[in-house]
Every structure is written in C-alpha cells, then in structure tokens.
Design an enzyme around this catalytic site. Structure first.
Site, PDB file in Angstrom:
ATOM      1  N   THR A  25       0.812  -1.210   0.000  1.00 51.34           N
ATOM      2  CA  THR A  25       0.000   0.000   0.000  1.00 51.34           C
ATOM      3  C   THR A  25       0.848   1.263   0.000  1.00 51.34           C
ATOM      4  OG1 THR A  25      -1.557   1.301   1.342  1.00 51.34           O
ATOM      5  CG2 THR A  25      -0.107  -0.168   2.523  1.00 51.34           C
ATOM      6  N   TYR A  35      -2.169   0.344   9.979  1.00 49.36           N
ATOM      7  CA  TYR A  35      -2.367  -0.329   8.696  1.00 49.36           C
ATOM      8  C   TYR A  35      -1.110  -0.218   7.841  1.00 49.36           C
ATOM      9  CZ  TYR A  35      -3.765  -0.854   3.819  1.00 49.36           C
ATOM     10  OH  TYR A  35      -3.810  -1.216   2.501  1.00 49.36           O
TER      11      TYR A  35
END
Length: 330
Positions: free
Chosen positions: A117, A141
């Site tokens: 990501t 995250y």
C-alpha cells in the site's frame, strides 16, 4: 502451475482471479469469507474456505494443487479501524503473512506477489512519491504492511524466494464486463460511498477534513482502476516466472484528484445530486499522495487502459446498480 490467491473472494482478489482465468491459468483461492463472498469466486476456480494463518491448511493446498506461485491479498485494509485496533491489524496483516511466507519457503514456492500500500509512505515530502522515498507510515495499517515488506526482503536474501510488492494507491472501479466489483457492506472507499449515496443507498455522505494544505482543502489521492491493478499483478507474475529479481513497484496513474473533485465526478456520472456533509479529519490520513509510476511502466511494461476518473466512476456506478438489483431479486 497452479496459482494460490489469498483473499480471492474479496474486491481486488476476485478481479485477480478473473484475470488469471481469462489468461488460462489454474487458480485456487484461500479466503475465510470474513469480508469476501463465495459467489465472487468463479466456478472454474477452486475455493478453499480457511485462514492464511493455518499453516497445515496452506501446506495441504500447495501439495494437492501443485501451487507454484502465491498472490497474497488477504488482510485488513481500513486505516481508521487500524488506529483503533492496532494489535488486530498487526496480527492479521503481519503475523499471518509471516506464517504464509514460512510455508512458501518450506514448500519451495519461488514466486510471491504481495498486496502492499501507498500508506507505507505516510505524508511524503515530494509528490509524486517514488519507490525509494522515505517510509514513514501514519497508521498501524501502513506499518503492518511495511513490516511484511521488510520480512519479504529479508526472506528473499536468505532463501531461494523472489517477490514483487505492489504498493497500491486508491483502488476503485469494477470489472468492465460487469462480473465483479466492490461489494463490501459499510465500505469506506470514497468512490464506493459516493456511488451508494448517488443511488439512494445512503441519505448523505461525509467528507473528512476540509482544512488540508490542498487547493480545495480536501485530501488528494491517486485513483487506479481495479482491472489495471490486477494486470499489474499479471505483469509482476510474468517478471518473476522469467527469473526476474525481487522488486517493489507503485501502482497508480501519477494523477491526483481531491475528495471534492471525486464527488463531483460521481455526481456528473450519475446525474444525481446528493447531500455532502463536512466533518473533521480522521486520524492517519495524509493530505496528498500521488504515485510516481514510471518504474512499473519501464520495468514491467505495464500500460493502464482505464486511467480516467470518468471511466472509474461510471463502472463503479454500474456495479452498484447491479448490486441493488441483485439484492432486490434475492
């Protein structure tokens, strides 16, 4: 040469399975169906319902199906949720990825593609952000994904194991043939939420933060069509099968749009006006992040086909309308 797709019943994973099958590949999906859907896996792929952290299950899948490559999507992806539940994210995204990688090394899996990501960059100092930029995640995250990238690099140095980590920017849109799309209830993706609101599934939508240092005060993101993204995975798979070295690539278009620009695009595509409420910032959201995408274009020959915000919003709306009809029919 069967390919194991973890999280293949989810949004991006289901599109990956379709692309692999369209290319004549043999596919087995491992998904615990916590956020994925059984119906999203085509009948000509094998679905195993289970957890990627179950090492004996993964070993049995590799043995039974002759798995030679793994494409790893399974994980948790909601930034604000990770701030509230960091240990849950480190367990699901990092600990379980480590367990999967251990089996891959043990079973001689040489090709591993990881769903990473842009959140690993945090708030980059330069836009567009390049793969060699400083890594400073702003959320658990992002940190959980970065930890997995570090494990991949260390594992590749120690074993006969090669990987590609693809750093996604904001994934949106739906399969151009209408076979799959973003179907998660209570999804937090901006384009998904805007489409639901345009079709009356929500009474209104919220914009989180209007005081960022951007032209209109809202966050800027680089949106990539899900089909272009899975084709980047196909290019990564070809690279690894040809003996290519481990690499990290950004997956984006090098074009940024603000939250308000995206909402206006959905309004234009749908022909509907809807209520937008302005709310305070959320924890963990950088002001702007846009990909430098020259590396993946140069090294993998990747060329996007659906790199238009209008195309993305039109196809996302079409999928949302399909879901609405599907729900009414059932």
């Amino acid at each position: 040469m069967t390919i194991l797709v973890t999280g293949g019943a989810g949004y991006i994973g289901s599109h990956m399975v379709l692309e692999l099958l369209d290319s004549g590949e043999s596919v087995v999906v491992l998904d615990n169906l916590s956020t994925g859907f059984r119906w999203a896996v085509p009948p000509n792929a094998t679905l195993v319902v289970g957890d990627i952290g179950d090492q004996e299950l993964v070993r049995s899948i590799v043995r039974k199906h002759g798995v030679k490559s793994i494409i790893h999507f399974a994980g948790s992806i909601i930034v604000p949720e990770s701030v509230v539940d960091p240990l849950g994210y480190y367990h699901n995204n990092t600990v379980k990825s480590r367990a999967l990688m251990e089996v891959a090394v043990e079973m001689g899996i040489e090709n591993f593609i990881f769903s990473s990501t842009a959140a690993v960059y945090g708030m980059p100092k330069e836009i567009p952000v390049r793969e060699d930029a400083a890594l400073a995640p702003m959320s658990p995250y992002g940190s959980s994904k970065l930890m997995t990238e570090i494990m991949l690099a260390d594992t590749a140095r120690a074993h006969n194991f090669r990987y590609v980590a693809l750093r996604y920017f904001n994934v949106a849109g739906a399969d151009p043939k209408g076979r799959s799309g973003q179907s998660t209830p209570q999804a937090t993706h901006l384009i998904k939420v805007a489409c639901e609101t345009a079709l009356g599934k929500r009474s209104h939508m919220e914009v989180f933060g209007t005081d960022y240092p951007t032209a209109d005060g809202t966050c800027i993101r680089d949106y990539i069509h899900v089909t272009d993204l899975v084709r980047a995975h196909m290019a990564a798979l070809r690279h690894l099968r040809a003996g290519g070295q481990s690499e990290v690539f950004n997956c984006g278009y090098s074009k940024g749009f603000s939250v308000l620009q995206v909402i206006e695009a959905v309004k234009r595509s749908s022909g509907a006006d809807f209520e937008v409420r302005l709310s305070p910032r959320r924890a963990g959201d950088p002001a702007a992040i846009v990909a430098a995408s020259d590396k993946i274009r140069m090294h993998l020959g990747w060329r996007p086909e659906f790199d238009s915000l209008e195309t993305i919003t039109v196809q996302a709306l079409a999928w949302e309308a399909h879901l609405q009809q599907f729900k009414h029919a059932s």
